[in-house]
Design a protein around this motif. Structure first.
Motif, mmCIF file in Angstrom:
data_model
loop_
_atom_site.group_PDB
_atom_site.id
_atom_site.type_symbol
_atom_site.label_atom_id
_atom_site.label_comp_id
_atom_site.label_asym_id
_atom_site.label_seq_id
_atom_site.Cartn_x
_atom_site.Cartn_y
_atom_site.Cartn_z
ATOM 1 N N GLN A 1 0.810 -1.197 0.151
ATOM 2 C CA GLN A 1 -0.037 -0.151 -0.050
ATOM 3 C C GLN A 1 0.818 1.097 0.038
ATOM 4 N N GLU A 2 2.019 1.217 0.652
ATOM 5 C CA GLU A 2 2.877 2.289 0.619
ATOM 6 C C GLU A 2 3.605 2.631 -0.376
ATOM 7 N N THR A 3 3.678 1.685 -1.418
ATOM 8 C CA THR A 3 4.449 2.091 -2.936
ATOM 9 C C THR A 3 3.904 3.472 -3.289
ATOM 10 N N HIS A 4 4.734 3.996 -3.975
ATOM 11 C CA HIS A 4 4.646 5.006 -4.626
ATOM 12 C C HIS A 4 3.648 4.791 -6.074
ATOM 13 N N SER A 5 2.883 5.257 -6.522
ATOM 14 C CA SER A 5 2.498 4.777 -7.714
ATOM 15 C C SER A 5 3.369 4.515 -9.011
ATOM 16 N N ARG B 1 12.391 0.852 -0.035
ATOM 17 C CA ARG B 1 10.737 1.004 0.311
ATOM 18 C C ARG B 1 10.129 -0.225 0.313
ATOM 19 N N GLU B 2 10.914 -1.332 0.428
ATOM 20 C CA GLU B 2 9.946 -2.828 0.555
ATOM 21 C C GLU B 2 9.065 -2.762 -0.463
ATOM 22 N N GLU B 3 9.173 -2.543 -1.804
ATOM 23 C CA GLU B 3 8.379 -2.564 -2.938
ATOM 24 C C GLU B 3 8.261 -4.001 -3.347
ATOM 25 N N PHE B 4 9.101 -4.801 -3.210
ATOM 26 C CA PHE B 4 9.136 -6.053 -3.946
ATOM 27 C C PHE B 4 8.721 -7.166 -3.194
ATOM 28 N N HIS B 5 7.835 -7.998 -3.950
ATOM 29 C CA HIS B 5 6.971 -9.059 -3.222
ATOM 30 C C HIS B 5 6.832 -10.247 -4.335
ATOM 31 N N GLU B 6 6.337 -11.287 -3.942
ATOM 32 C CA GLU B 6 6.298 -12.497 -4.929
ATOM 33 C C GLU B 6 5.595 -12.140 -6.228
ATOM 34 N N GLN B 7 4.721 -11.117 -6.023
ATOM 35 C CA GLN B 7 4.094 -10.584 -7.102
ATOM 36 C C GLN B 7 4.678 -9.748 -8.141
ATOM 37 N N TYR B 8 5.539 -8.885 -7.403
ATOM 38 C CA TYR B 8 6.201 -8.091 -8.394
ATOM 39 C C TYR B 8 7.820 -8.090 -7.726
ATOM 40 N N PHE B 9 8.415 -8.874 -8.602
ATOM 41 C CA PHE B 9 10.042 -8.891 -8.316
ATOM 42 C C PHE B 9 10.540 -8.719 -9.799
#
Lengths: 558, 371, 155
Positions: free
Chosen positions: B5-9, B335-343
Motif C-alpha cells: 500500500q505504501e508504494t509510490h504509484s 521502500r520494500e516494494e518487492f514481493h512474490e507478485q512484483y519482483f
C-alpha cells in the motif's frame, strides 16, 4: 475483374453510428499532454508528423540532385556540395524516414488496436524511442548545418576516416547509433506486445497480416540493429582515437567494415519493405472486399524473408575484393529471397481475382505498389548474379533498382496506408478524387524518374557523380522532369490530407469495410482503444460486413 | 503487506482511468495481471540481452579476425596484461553474480533487509571491479600502450614520466564517494531508516572502488617486482629503437632514467627482423613470444590494444550502467516494494548483470590468457 | 516457507480477477516466482570459481592451437552455468530460451561469413608497416616499393 465504385462517404446523419465526442485526440489537452504522452496512438501520430517532415527534407535534397544533373556539367551545385547533398538525401531517407516510417508511425498507432489491447507492453520505452528518434534527427541536422557530410550514407572506410568533414561524420554516426536504439526499442516493444498481450481469441493465425509483417520486421530490428550500433561506434572511435580496426593505414580491414555495415543494412532493407508488404496485404483484402488469398503463406513468407535477409548481405560487396567463394555463396543465397517475395505478389494478385474492387485512393496506391515492387524485385536478380553485377555495380541501374523497391515499394505503400487509416487516425475523410489524382501523378512521375535510370545504368552511368558524359543528357533530363512530376504528386497528396483536416467529412467507424479490429472501434479511437474487450474473429472474413447507406459506413450484420 | 500500500504509484501516467482502480499500484494499467506484466518484462529483457550479445559480437568478430591474422601479436601483447588482476576481477564478477541471484531470491521471499544487503554486495563488487580496472588502464597508459595511432610503447621497459592517470580516473569516484558520505551523514542525522538503508550500501560501494584500486596497485607492484628480476638484462637492444615522432620529449625525458624500474613483460628482445610487404612474415612466425620490431608498432600491437580497449571499455560502460540500475533497485528495495507478485525489476536487472558477467567470462581468457 | 505462502495467497485475493490466459500454470504456491535454493546458488558459484582456476591453470601450458579451444570450452561451460542457473533459464519459458539461443545462431552467421571471407582474401592483403625512421627494421618507402614490386612479379 469487376470494378465497382462504391461511395466512400455519403452524407450522414450525425446521430447514426457513433461519432465519438470523446476520443484520444481530445482526451487531454496542452503541449505536455502530447510531449509526455504514453498513449501509443499519440506517439504514432508524432512519429507520423516527424517522418513526413524528414521525408520532405530528404525529398528536397533529391530534387536538388536532379536539378543539378539537368546539364552534363556545370550544375548549380559545387562538386563538394553535390557530395554532401546526395549523402544527406540518402542518410535522411534511410535512417530518419524509411526505417521508422511504417513500423514506428503506422505500426505504433495500429498494432495495439489491431491486436485488441490497450497499449504496447512498454509505453515508457515507446516514448523514449520517439525521443531517441528526435535526438537522432537533431544530430543529423547538426551534421548538415555545422559542416557537410560527404561520405555517402554508407560511411565506407577508409574515406570516412580520412575525410576533412570529421565533425560531421562523428555527429552523423552518433545520430545513427541513437536512431538504431530507437529502432531496437520499437521492435522489442512490438515483439513483446504480440507475444504476451494478445487478448483471448487472438491466436497467431487470427492476427492481421500487417501484424505478422511488423513482427517479422521487429525480429530484424532486434537482431541486426545492434551490429550497426557497434559498427558506427567503432567508426566514431576510429575518428576520435584512431583505433585502426577499419583503417588500412594501421593494417585495419576496410572490407570488414563493409561486412559489419551490411550485416545490418541488408536486413534493414527488409525492415523497410516488410511492413510495407503488410500494409498491402491489408489494403488488397479490404478494398477487394474479399478474404486474403493464402493467408498462411503470406504470414510464413514474412518470417522467411526476415530470416533469409540475414544470409545475403555479401551481395553488396561483390566488387570490394571479397573472396571468390564467399561471393558465389552470397550470390546463390540472394536468389532465395526472391521466393517468399514472389509468393506475396502472387497471393495479392490471387486476392484481387474475382474480388469486388473499390477503386479508391488507397487501392490505387496498392496497385502502384505491386507494379513498382515487381519491377524493383525483378531488377534485383541481375544485381544478385555475380557476372552481371560486375557491370551494374555502382551504376544508375542500382540506384533505379533500390528506388523501385524503397520508394516505389515502401513509400507508395506507406502513402496507401496513410490514406487507408487516415480516417481512423484523424476522424476525417479526405477528398478521394483528388487523392486518386495524386496517386496517378506519383505513379507516372516515379516511372518517368527511374525507368530512364535503368537505361543510364546499363549504359555505364556511374552513381554519385556530379557530372556525366553528354550522351546521357536526354535521359537525365527526362529523369529530372519525372522527379519534378513526382514531387508535385507527393505535394498534392499532402494537400489532400491536410485539407481533410480543415473541411473533411467526419469519418464513420468503418469507411472501407475492413474486418480487422481497428474498424470495430470509433474513428478516432477512444483513449483506451476498447471500452470492453473486443470479440476477435477472422480478420479477413467479409461475409457479414455490408455497406449501410443510412450511416454511410460499413457495418457488421448481426 | 503494508509495503504494497505504501508504494509510490508507478502507473500514474494516465488521467481518468476510473475503471482501473482495481489494479494494484505496481501493476500497470494495460496489463491484465501480475503474471502477464512479469512475462512481458522478462521477454523484453531477454530480447534486450539478444541485442547486447549481437552488439558485442561485432568486437568479438574483430578480435577473431585480427588474432587469426597475426597470432604472434596477440601472444606478445597479451603478456602486458596482468593475469592476476584479470583473474581477481573474474572472481569478483562471479561473486557479484551470486549475490545478484541471491537478491532475486530475497525479493521473491520478501526478505527486504537481505535484498538490500545483496544488492549492496553486488554494487560493491562492481565498484571493486572498476577500481582494479582503473589501475590496469592507468598502468598501460603510462607505458604508452594506447590504442591504434596513439600507441607509443617504449619496450625498454621503464615507466614514462608519471602522468597521474590513476588520479584522473579516481577523481569522479572520489567526488561521488564524498557526496555519498555527506548523504550518509544526513541519513544518520535525520534518523531516517529509508535513507540509512539506501546510503549504507551506496557509500560502501564508493569505498569499495578505492579498495579495488589499492588491491590493483598492490598486485601490479608485485607483478612488476617479479618481472624486473627476470627480465632486467634483456632490455638493452630495444632501448634505442622505439621512439615515435610524437613522443620525442617523452623519449628524451625517459632516456635519462632507463633501466630504473621494472620492465613490463618483455620476455626476450631480438634485433629487428626485416619487415617486408608480405604477410608471410606473420604467418610463418614460429618463435612465439618473441617481440620482433614489427610487432611493436601501431599497426600491430596498436591494433591489439584498440581491440582490448574497445572490448573492456564497452564492458566497463555496461558495468557502470548496471551500477546505476542496481542503485535504483536499492532505493526501491529500501521502500520494500518487492514481493512474490512484483519482483520483475530485480529479476530483469539480474539478467542484465549476469550477461555482463557472461561477457567477461569470455573476455578474460581471450585477452589475458593467451600463451 | 509457509510464511511466504500466506503472503502469496493474500496478494492473490487482493489483485483483481487473475486469469491465466497467458503462460503456463504453476503447481506451487509462489505463483510465477521460483526462488532458487541457496545450496544451488552456492554450488554454481563454487563451480564457476573452480572453472576459473582451471582456465588460469591450463593457460600455464603451451598447448598450441588447442589452447584457444580449451579456454573457449571452459568459458562456454561457465557461461552455460550462469545462463541456466543464475539466469534461471532452466525453469524459464521455452520462448526465452529460444530467443537467446537463436541469437547465437545469428552471431555464428555473422562471424562465420565474415571470417570465412577474410580468410579467403587474406592472400591478397598487403600489410603496411608503421615502423618509424628511428626504429630498427625501418625501410625507406623506395625500398618497400621495390620489394612489393618484386613480390608482385614473383607471383
Amino acid at each position: 475483374m469487376s470494378v465497382v465504385d462504391r461511395p466512400i462517404a455519403s452524407p450522414v446523419s450525425p446521430e447514426a453510428d457513433s461519432y465519438p465526442t470523446h476520443h484520444f485526440l481530445n482526451h487531454s489537452k496542452g503541449f505536455l499532454s502530447w510531449a509526455l504522452t504514453l498513449d501509443h496512438k499519440r506517439i504514432g501520430l508524432m512519429y507520423l508528423v516527424g517522418v513526413m517532415a524528414s521525408f520532405a527534407l530528404g525529398g528536397l535534397f533529391a530534387l536538388m540532385i536532379r536539378i543539378h544533373l539537368w546539364n552534363f556539367k556545370d550544375g548549380w551545385l559545387s562538386n563538394q556540395t553535390y557530395n554532401q547533398v546526395f549523402t544527406l538525401h540518402g542518410a535522411i531517407m534511410v535512417f530518419l524516414f524509411i526505417i521508422p516510417s511504417v513500423p514506428a508511425a503506422l505500426g505504433n498507432f495500429l498494432l495495439p488496436i489491431m491486436l485488441g489491447t490497450k497499449d504496447v507492453a512498454f509505453p515508457r520505452l515507446n516514448l523514449s524511442s520517439f525521443y531517441l528518434w528526435v535526438t537522432g534527427l537533431v544530430l543529423f541536422l547538426t551534421a548538415l548545418s555545422v559542416t557537410g557530410l560527404d561520405t555517402g550514407w554508407t560511411f565506407y572506410t577508409p574515406y570516412s576516416i580520412e575525410t576533412s568533414q570529421g565533425g560531421a561524420v562523428l555527429a552523423a554516426t552518433f545520430g545513427v547509433f541513437v536512431l538504431g536504439f530507437s529502432s531496437i526499442f520499437t521492435g522489442l516493444n512490438f515483439i513483446v506486445t504480440i507475444n504476451t498481450m494478445r487478448p483471448p481469441g487472438m491466436t497467431w493465425f487470427r492476427m492481421p497480416l500487417f501484424l505478422w509483417a511488423v513482427y517479422a520486421t521487429s525480429i530484424i530490428q532486434v537482431l541486426a540493429t545492434p551490429v550497426l550500433g557497434i559498427t558506427v561506434l567503432l567508426l566514431s572511435a576510429e575518428r576520435l582515437l584512431g583505433i585502426g580496426i577499419f583503417d588500412p593505414k594501421l593494417n585495419g580491414d576496410p572490407v570488414t567494415f563493409q561486412h559489419f555495415f551490411w550485416f545490418y543494412s541488408h536486413p534493414a532493407v527488409y525492415i523497410m519493405i516488410l511492413p510495407a508488404m503488410g500494409i498491402i496485404s491489408e489494403l488488397m483484402s479490404v478494398h477487394c472486399h474479399k478474404g486474403i488469398f493464402g493467408y498462411r503463406m503470406i504470414a510464413y513468407s514474412s518470417i522467411a524473408i526476415a530470416l533469409f535477409g540475414f544470409l545475403v548481405w555479401g551481395h553488396h560487396m561483390f566488387t570490394s575484393g571479397m573472396a571468390d567463394v564467399t561471393a558465389v555463396v552470397f550470390s546463390a543465397l540472394t536468389f532465395t529471397v526472391s521466393i517468399p517475395s514472389a509468393i506475396k505478389v502472387f497471393n495479392w494478385l490471387g486476392t484481387m481475382y474475382q474480388g469486388t474492387v473499390s477503386l479508391n485512393t488507397p487501392m490505387l496506391y496498392a496497385l502502384a505498389f505491386i507494379f513498382l515492387f515487381t519491377i524493383g524485385g525483378l531488377t534485383g536478380l541481375p544485381l544478385g548474379a555475380l557476372s552481371t553485377d560486375m557491370h551494374f555495380h555502382d551504376t544508375y541501374f542500382v540506384v533505379a533498382h533500390f528506388h523501385y523497391v524503397m520508394m516505389g515499394g515502401t513509400l507508395v505503400a506507406f502513402l496507401g496506408g496513410v490514406f487507408h487509416w487516415w480516417p481512423k487516425m484523424t476522424g476525417r475523410m479526405f477528398n478521394d478524387k483528388l487523392g486518386m489524382v495524386s496517386a496517378i501523378i506519383v505513379f507516372i512521375g516515379f516511372n518517368m524518374t527511374f525507368l530512364p535510370q535503368f537505361v543510364l545504368g546499363s549504359r555505364g552511368m556511374p552513381r554519385r557523380y556530379a557530372t556525366y558524359l553528354p550522351e546521357f543528357q536526354p535521359l537525365h533530363q527526362l529523369s529530372t522532369i519525372g522527379s519534378l512530376t513526382l514531387g508535385a504528386g507527393l505535394f498534392l497528396a499532402l494537400v489532400v490530407l491536410l485539407l481533410s483536416l480543415v473541411n473533411g467529412k467526419k469519418a464513420p467507424r468503418n469507411p472501407w469495410g475492413g474486418a480487422t479490429l481497428e474498424w470495430m472501434c470509433s474513428s478516432p479511437p477512444p483513449h483506451d482503444n476498447f471500452s470492453s474487450a473486443p470479440t476477435v474473429g477472422d480478420p479477413y472474413d467479409f461475409s457479414d460486413i455490408e455497406y449501410d447507406g443510412r450511416v454511410g459506413s460499413y457495418v457488421k450484420r448481426s | 503487506m503494508t509495503a504494497i500500500q505504501e508504494t509510490h504509484s508507478t502507473t500514474d501516467h494516465h488521467h481518468g482511468d476510473d475503471h482501473h482502480h482495481d489494479h494494484p499500484s505496481w501493476l500497470a494499467h494495460h496489463f491484465d495481471d501480475a503474471e502477464q506484466q512479469y512475462d512481458s518484462g522478462k521477454l523484453g529483457m531477454w530480447l534486450f540481452l539478444v541485442t547486447e550479445v549481437l552488439f558485442f559480437s561485432g568486437m568479438f568478430c574483430a578480435y577473431a579476425l585480427y588474432r587469426n591474422r597475426n597470432p604472434e601479436v596477440f601472444e606478445f601483447c597479451s603478456s602486458f596484461l596482468n593475469e592476476k588482476l584479470g583473474a581477481i576481477n573474474t572472481g569478483v564478477l562471479l561473486f557479484s553474480s551470486l549475490t545478484m541471484a541471491w537478491a532475486v531470491r530475497a525479493a521473491q521471499l520478501r526478505q527486504h533487509q537481505l535484498l538490500v544487503g545483496m544488492l549492496g554486495a553486488t554494487l560493491g563488487c562492481a565498484a571493486i571491479f572498476l577500481g582494479v580496472k582503473s589501475v590496469e588502464y592507468s598502468h598501460k597508459w603510462e607505458l604508452g600502450l594506447l590504442p591504434g595511432k596513439f600507441y607509443v610503447a617504449q619496450l625498454e621497459g621503464h615507466h614514462g614520466p608519471h602522468k597521474g592517470y590513476l588520479e584522473m580516473l579516481c577523481a569522479v569516484p572520489a567526488l561521488i564517494t564524498f557526496l555519498l558520505a555527506a548523504y550518509a551523514v544526513y541519513a544518520w542525522a535525520t534518523k531516517s531508516i529509508f535513507h540509512q538503508r539506501v546510503a549504507g550500501p551506496l557509500l560502501t560501494a564508493g569505498i569499495c572502488f578505492f579498495g579495488g584500486v589499492l588491491l590493483g596497485q598492490y598486485l601490479e607492484a608485485q607483478e612488476e617486482a617479479s618481472k624486473s628480476h627476470g627480465g632486467h638484462h634483456e632490455h638493452h637492444a630495444m632501448a634505442q629503437g622505439h621512439v615515435d615522432h610524437d613522443s620525442h620529449e617523452h623519449a628524451a625525458a625517459s632516456d635519462t632514467h632507463t633501466h630504473d624500474h621494472g620492465a613490463p613483460a618483455v620476455p626476450e628482445v631480438s634485433p629487428a627482423v626485416a619487415m617486408g610487404g608480405s604477410p608471410d612474415v606473420y604467418v610463418a612466425s614460429e618463435e612465439v613470444n618473441t617481440p620482433k620490431a614489427e610487432v611493436n608498432q601501431r599497426s600491430m600491437a596498436g591494433l591489439f590494444f584498440s581491440i582490448y580497449y574497445c572490448m573492456t571499455g564497452v564492458h566497463a560502460i555496461h558495468i557502470l550502467g548496471g551500477m546505476l540500475v542496481i542503485s535504483w533497485l536499492i532505493i526501491k528495495a529500501a521502500r520494500e516494494e518487492f514481493h512474490e507478485q512484483y519482483f520483475g525489476p530485480v529479476d530483469n536487472v539480474g539478467l542484465y548483470w549476469h550477461l555482463v558477467d557472461f561477457i567477461w567470462i569470455y573476455l578474460f581468457p581471450l585477452l589475458y590468457l593467451i600463451t | 516457507m509457509a510464511h511466504t505462502n500466506a503472503h502469496a495467497e493474500n496478494a492473490h485475493t487482493d489483485s483483481h480477477d487473475v486469469h491465466h490466459g497467458h503462460g503456463s500454470s504453476h503447481g506451487d504456491h509462489h505463483g510465477f516466482s521460483h526462488p532458487m535454493p541457496i545450496w544451488m546458488l552456492l554450488s554454481v558459484f563454487f563451480a564457476l570459481l573452480f572453472l576459473t582456476g582451471l582456465t588460469v591453470f591450463q593457460a600455464q601450458f603451451d598447448l598450441g592451437n588447442a589452447e584457444i579451444w580449451m579456454s573457449l570450452i571452459i568459458a562456454t561451460i561457465k557461461a552455460g552455468l550462469v545462463i541456466l542457473f543464475f539466469m534461471h533459464l532452466l525453469w524459464d519459458k521455452p520462448l526465452n530460451a529460444i530467443v537467446i539461443l537463436g541469437s547465437l545462431i545469428f552471431v555464428a552467421l555473422f562471424l562465420g561469413f565474415t571470417l570465412m571471407d577474410a580468410e579467403g582474401y587474406r592472400e591478397k592483403l598487403i600489410f603496411k608497416s608503421t615502423i618509424t625512421e628511428s626504429q630498427p627494421g625501418y625501410k625507406d618507402p623506395a625500398t618497400l616499393a621495390a620489394e612489393e614490386a618484386a613480390a608482385a612479379t614473383g607471383k
